[in-house]
Design an enzyme around this catalytic site. Structure first.
Site, short mmCIF file in Angstrom:
data_model
loop_
_atom_site.label_atom_id
_atom_site.label_comp_id
_atom_site.label_asym_id
_atom_site.label_seq_id
_atom_site.Cartn_x
_atom_site.Cartn_y
_atom_site.Cartn_z
N TYR A 191 -81.08 124.78 37.71
CA TYR A 191 -82.57 124.97 36.93
C TYR A 191 -83.48 125.12 37.67
O TYR A 191 -84.43 125.64 37.32
CB TYR A 191 -82.65 123.65 36.05
CG TYR A 191 -81.59 123.50 35.04
CD1 TYR A 191 -80.55 124.48 34.77
CD2 TYR A 191 -81.39 122.54 34.06
CE1 TYR A 191 -79.59 124.20 33.98
CE2 TYR A 191 -80.69 122.37 33.24
CZ TYR A 191 -79.70 123.17 33.10
OH TYR A 191 -78.89 123.28 31.92
N LYS A 211 -67.95 118.94 41.07
CA LYS A 211 -66.99 119.76 41.27
C LYS A 211 -66.70 120.23 42.58
O LYS A 211 -66.99 121.27 43.10
CB LYS A 211 -67.46 121.09 40.40
CG LYS A 211 -66.53 122.29 40.22
CD LYS A 211 -65.61 121.81 39.07
CE LYS A 211 -64.72 123.30 39.17
NZ LYS A 211 -63.57 122.90 38.46
N ASP A 236 -64.77 119.28 35.04
CA ASP A 236 -63.58 119.81 33.99
C ASP A 236 -62.80 118.55 33.33
O ASP A 236 -62.90 118.67 32.19
CB ASP A 236 -63.24 121.12 34.25
CG ASP A 236 -62.56 120.83 35.65
OD1 ASP A 236 -62.66 119.85 36.39
OD2 ASP A 236 -61.83 121.88 36.20
N ASP A 257 -76.56 117.85 31.58
CA ASP A 257 -77.30 118.43 30.39
C ASP A 257 -76.02 118.80 29.55
O ASP A 257 -76.12 118.46 28.17
CB ASP A 257 -77.85 119.84 30.90
CG ASP A 257 -78.66 120.42 29.71
OD1 ASP A 257 -78.95 119.68 28.77
OD2 ASP A 257 -79.30 121.54 29.91
N ASP A 290 -74.84 116.28 25.84
CA ASP A 290 -74.73 116.73 24.47
C ASP A 290 -73.22 116.60 23.85
O ASP A 290 -73.06 116.31 22.71
CB ASP A 290 -75.06 118.35 24.46
CG ASP A 290 -76.31 118.37 24.07
OD1 ASP A 290 -77.36 117.70 24.43
OD2 ASP A 290 -76.86 119.35 23.19
#
Ligand SMILES: NC(=O)c1ccc[n+]([C@@H]2O[C@H](COP(=O)([O-])OP(=O)(O)OC[C@H]3O[C@@H](n4cnc5c(N)ncnc54)[C@H](O)[C@@H]3O)[C@@H](O)[C@H]2O)c1
Length: 385
Positions: free
Chosen positions: A149, A199, A231, A255, A259
């Site tokens: 970001y 990851k 994952d 992020d 959610d």
């Protein structure tokens, strides 16, 4: 002589209502704050500033520099939500959400805490069975000022050969260490376990993340540390959410995962967050906001769930005011009301009645009153600076 608890403490709070349902849910938090302040030696000074789409409409920028500077001087910031279809056509650099990114990076809010807790009211709406999710209580710690970001270069180009876009992810050892330190400290006050999500099999930033986490874990063996790949972690989070205590991860993964974890709580409307400066101390500077967005379709209808905003206030009482006693009171009052029959539309179900944002908030204040007084209502619109 006054004891510490007898001293009335003055607290400089900046309110950032934002857009959509932001002002409504923030008003709910302020109403609750007024109720807990009364009789508890808290003197709150409020300043309200425009941010996001509201600031674009008024000043043609999502966050004025002078307002950012005002925020820097505050003890804490309480935010509603920003964004909405009116501003969707603007470029990434000028959209309402840019205000949040600017606040986070310029105020050095590198640690984002997002607690996710199962409740019976939310559980009725969660796609997960009670057997799987009951009792789940996870504290997500997301790195907030690094990763994709913020990395440069980042651009979107139209070329003769077609459109082309680039984003860059960067992390420094120090940034990773700061969030790990916070996650470990938090785990010590909870169930003593940290899951670090990355990851590392593909990305260099994740390789660094895992190395730093492994070293930190070795130096702090009192906390149990495990690593997970993002994952497979996403699947495991939904399959067995009770397994997790503190989950620490980078900006982008955090992020998305928080959610996703919203399904454990049953509604995005009930989840709070705190964005904190690394470095510790009893009274940290922080930005507190529900994790949901501006939910434009619910705006102005008195139907938004204010729980995420009210619980963000509870986080503020704990982390920025050092008033864990009051934070617990607010949390308890919210739990009591959520266990009752009057719930907002997103959580209503068999045996319960839908009530509006204001009525739900009044019920929380009623609960608090049983344990102390409440003052007259303060309208946040009367304090725009
Ligand atoms: N921190 C922020 O301010 C923030 C975060 C996410 C999205 N946004 C912005 O918000 C706008 C809407 O985004 P979105 O629709 O993807 O996400 P959203 O969180 O606004 O809404 C997602 C869904 O959850 C529901 N919902 C959200 N909050 C609720 C509440 N308090 N009570 C009941 N239901 C609630 C909405 O009705 C919708 O169905 C966009 O402009 C987006 O960029 C802002």
């Amino acid at each position: 002589m006054d004891t510490m608890d007898d001293v009335v403490r003055s607290f400089d709070l900046v309110l950032l209502p934002g857009d959509g349902i932001g002002p409504e849910v923030l008003q709910a938090a302020v109403d609750v704050l007024e109720a807990v302040a009364e009789g508890n030696n808290l003197d709150i000074r409020y300043t309200t500033l425009l941010v996001g789409g509201a600031a674009i409409d008024a000043y043609e920028t999502p966050l004025r520099t002078q307002d950012l500077e005002r925020c820097r001087k505050a003890d804490a910031l309480l935010l509603g939500a920003v964004g909405g279809p009116t501003w969707d056509e603007l470029s990434v650099e000028t959209r309402p959400e840019r205000a949040l990114l600017r606040l986070r990076s310029e105020l050095n809010l590198g640690i984002n805490l997002r607690p996710v807790t199962w409740t019976a009211a939310g559980g009725r709406h969660a796609p997960l069975t009670e057997e799987v999710a009951q009792g789940a209580d996870i504290a997500f710690v997301r790195e907030l000022t690094g990763g994709v970001y913020f990395g440069q270069p980042s651009y979107y180009h139209r070329t003769v050969g077609g459109r082309h876009a680039v984003d860059t992810s960067t992390y420094s050892e120090k940034q990773v260490q700061a969030v790990l330190e916070f996650a470990f400290e938090l785990a010590r006050s909870r169930r003593g376990k940290v899951t670090s999500v990355d990851k590392a099999n593909v990305m260099n930033t994740s390789r660094l993340w895992r190395e730093v986490a492994t070293e930190y874990g070795r130096e702090n063996p009192d906390v149990e540390l495990e690593h997970a790949l993002v994952d497979s972690f996403a699947m495991s989070l939904i399959r067995s959410p009770r397994t997790y205590d503190v989950v620490v991860t980078e900006n982008l993964f955090g992020d998305i995962l928080t959610d996703l974890a919203g399904v454990i709580a049953g509604s995005l409307g009930v989840l709070p967050s705190a964005s904190l400066r690394p470095g510790g101390g009893e009274r940290r500077f922080g930005l507190y906001e529900p994790i949901h967005g501006s939910a434009p379709s619910l705006r102005g209808q008195d139907v938004a769930n204010p729980v995420g905003s009210i619980l963000s206030l509870a986080l503020m009482l704990h982390w920025s005011l050092g008033r864990t006693d009051l934070a617990n009171k607010v949390q308890h009052a919210v739990s009591q009301v959520m266990a009752g029959e009057r719930l907002t539309a997103d959580l209503v179900g068999k045996g319960t009645t839908a009530v509006g944002t204001r009525e739900f908030t009044a019920a929380v204040i009623e609960q608090l009153k049983e344990r102390g007084g409440a003052r007259e209502r303060r309208d946040i619109r009367h304090h725009v600076a």
